[in-house]
Each structure stands twice: as C-alpha cells, then as structure tokens.
Design a protein around this motif. Structure first.
Motif, PDB file in Angstrom:
ATOM      1  N   LEU A 130       0.837  -1.211   0.000  1.00 32.60           N
ATOM      2  CA  LEU A 130       0.000   0.000   0.000  1.00 32.60           C
ATOM      3  C   LEU A 130       0.870   1.258   0.000  1.00 32.60           C
ATOM      4  N   TRP A 174      -4.068   7.794  -5.721  1.00 36.19           N
ATOM      5  CA  TRP A 174      -4.276   7.253  -4.372  1.00 36.19           C
ATOM      6  C   TRP A 174      -5.340   8.077  -3.636  1.00 36.19           C
ATOM      7  N   THR A 198      -2.474   4.180   5.503  1.00 31.99           N
ATOM      8  CA  THR A 198      -2.233   2.847   4.937  1.00 31.99           C
ATOM      9  C   THR A 198      -2.415   1.728   5.970  1.00 31.99           C
TER      10      THR A 198
END
Ligand SMILES: Cc1ncc(COP(=O)(O)O)c(C=O)c1O
Length: 378
Positions: A38, A49, A259
C-alpha cells in the motif's frame, strides 16, 4: 507447547523471548507485506491514491465494524484508544463539580487525560477501587453505587492493562444505561481477543485497537458512537471533511498516512485463515503456562483475573520494585539481561509482572523467564 508455524509468521529477533504482545502488538510478516504494498501504491501516483482513498477507507471501516459486531454507520476509524478517549472528553460538556467515574484499573494514559480534563473543566474524577480477583457481581455493584446525579460519564475497561482484569462490560453497560449514565468502554485489547459484540454491549462510546490482538499495523483502531452522540462529536483536528460530519470528520486529517487502516483487513484474513478459536485457545493456554512456571519460580500466587484473557499477571514480592523508577529499571533489566520482554506495572502498591500469550510464544520462552527471574529479584 508450540503453535506450529506461529513464530515463523513474525519477524522477531531470534535471541528474544517476546512475552509482551499486550503493549504494542506485533505485526505478522504477510500483514507487513500488504502494508508495504500500500505504501508503494501511494507513491506510484499520490493523486490517484487520494481519489480512491475515501472509498477504500469506507470499505476497511465496514469490514472492521462487522468483525466486531458493530453497525458500520456507528463506526469511525481512529488511530488508537488514546485518541478516542481524548475525542470523547473533547466533545463532552461538563460544569465544575460534575463527575467522571472510572476504576483503579484504568489505563495510565486515560487517567492522565482525565486529570488534565478535570484541571481544565473543574470536573471531579471518582476512582472506584476494584479488587484484582473481584467477581462480576461485586464489580457491577461497585460501579452502580459510585454514580451520582452529577455523573456525566463513566470510563470502564473491557480488559485492563496493568492488571489484565476482565470486566463484565455488557452488564456494566446495562446498569449504567438504566441509570442514564453515558459509558465509554475502553476495549483497547478486545478486537481479536474476544467477539466484541459492540452492538449488544450498547455503550454510548466504545473503542478497540486492532494493532494488539487484531494483528494489524499500529495506529489502527475502531470507535463506535451511539446515534444520540454522533452530532456532538467534535474532531480533535479539523480538516476538509468536517462538513461531511461523522465519521469522515473524525477520520480525515490532511495528508495523514492511512495505509495501516487499509492493511488491517489482511490481518483479519490471516487470523481467520489460522482459525480465530485456535489462536485464542493457544494464546490463553500458553499465557497460563507462562504465569504458572514464573509464579512457581518466585513463590508467587497464581491469580485468575479473567477467563479467555491471554494476559496473566504475577505479583512480585513486596519491596522488589517499590516505585516507578525501580519498576522501569527492572523491566529493562529483564529485557536486556534475560532477553525476555514482559510488561511490569505498579498497581496499587504491588509490582505486577504481566505476560502475554500469542501464537509465536512457546513454553521455552516462559521457562527462560522462570529460570532467570529469581536472580534479578534476589
Ligand atoms: C486498557 C488500555 N487502554 C488504552 C490503551 C492505549 O492504547 P493506545 O496506546 O493504542 O492508544 C491501552 C494500551 O495498552 C490499554 O491497555
């Protein structure tokens, strides 16, 4: 005693016996890989993202909420239990002389936050003493007797840190609800350790860390808030998503790295593939073994603080670590001289050594502590 393949799932230093899962958790290698992937994805295209992030956070929130038996609409992802406590105190309206009730098992950071809150607002913190081996009826009665017309909030742990004490949280919640007292359940240890059944507990506020027994990367917690409170929750850090209200106003804080939250489902996948019941049963069994051999080695009693809790405490002899400085020094010596990491806290006037069981712990780890500890205490 060994959980086949358990130790190999983690990246521990081979020289270390790690008996303190309860403090900082430990992240298994496959979960760290998912987390790293990630992080790589973020920097492959930070704009792409950011576009996808809200949907992915919502999906992670939903998965974690369902794992805990919580209505996803009640839930917000949050960094940790400490932040959730701060958020509740920040949103609570009190007058001087109003009371907050907690127990003498409350987590040190929570007590510290309460003391600052009391200093700022004039609220009074009422600390209810609960014995280490108190039964459920006794605990419920003590808390019910401690609330007053001016009690604005109760904060009760599900599983306490220093004492590993298990509280009958569903019963406590029912009694306080009937008395009209809002309850914050500090369930920092619950995700992964127990089926949380958050909706059934029915507390006003509930928070659980996934970075302990849920094996997720650190700074992953879920907070559930009852409908009547959601509008009055004010974010500690106000950001772009504030106008969206609960839960986005809580979750979004500028460019903070989220993340860890998105990697948490990989930890649940791993736990489920290993078998939650198997992991829990082994963890409890190895914690009990460790407690027994260590208690025997130093002539301490074997104390039961809650069925199903994979953390056990061993009271050290009086005078061995009488103050915080001595406790900190002894904890460090056990780590550095024995190669065994444990937790050690002063609770009331007793130094409680806490051991945690997990699938990476083997009986040889407890044997090592039992063999080395008497010399350090001597
Ligand atoms: C009962 C309890 N509450 C709160 C916390 C704080 O958790 P965090 O450091 O993730 O905020 C802990 C951590 O060990 C805990 O045991």
């Amino acid at each position: 005693m060994i959980f086949p393949g358990g130790r190999e799932l983690f990246g521990f230093d081979p020289a270390v016996s790690y008996l303190n899962h309860g403090s900082f958790g430990a992240v298994p290698l496959p979960v760290r890989e998912a987390h790293r992937a990630l992080l790589d994805e973020v920097d492959a295209n930070p704009m792409a993202w950011a576009r996808r992030l809200p949907d992915r956070v919502a999906a992670a929130r939903e998965r974690l909420a369902r794992f805990l038996g919580a209505d996803p609409a009640a839930c917000a992802l949050i960094a940790n239990a400490t932040t959730a406590t701060a958020l509740v105190l920040h949103s609570l309206r009190v007058r001087p002389g109003d009371e907050i009730v907690t127990t003498d098992h409350a987590y040190n950071a929570v007590m510290t936050a309460l003391e600052r809150f009391a200093g700022r607002t004039g609220a009074v913190v009422r600390v209810v003493p609960i014995g280490l081996t108190a039964g459920d009826d006794e605990i419920v009665e003590a808390l019910a007797a401690a609330v007053r017309p001016r009690t604005r909030l109760a904060i009760v742990d599900h599983v306490a840190s220093a004492s590993a004490k298990l509280f009958p949280i569903e019963r406590i919640s029912a009694v306080l609800r009937a008395a009209g007292i809002p309850l914050l359940v500090d369930a920092a240890h619950t995700p992964g350790m127990f089926d949380a059944e958050v909706d059934r507990v029915g507390a006003d506020f509930w928070v659980g860390n996934f970075h302990k027994w849920g094996l997720a990367p650190r700074a992953t917690a879920l907070m559930a808030v009852a409908p009547q409170w959601r509008e009055s929750i004010e974010p500690l850090v106000v950001s772009h998503s504030d106008p969206l209200g609960w839960p986005q106003s809580i979750e979004h804080q500028g460019t903070r790295d989220l993340t860890a939250w998105l990697a948490a489902p990989a930890a649940l996948d791993l736990l489920e593939s290993l078998g939650l019941d198997r992991v829990r049963a082994y963890s409890v069994q190895i914690a009990a073994y460790t407690q027994r051999v260590v208690a025997e080695a130093i002539g301490a009693p074997v104390i039961e603080t809650g069925a199903g809790v994979p953390m056990r405490v061993i009271p050290l002899p009086a005078g061995v670590a009488p103050d915080q400085t001595a406790v900190d020094r002894l904890r460090a010596r056990i780590g550095e001289e024995l190669g065994v990491e444990i937790n050690l806290n002063l609770w009331r006037d007793t130094a409680l050594l806490r051991v945690s069981g997990q699938i990476y712990v083997r009986s040889e780890d407890g044997d090592r502590l039992a063999a080395g500890l008497p010399r350090l205490l001597g």
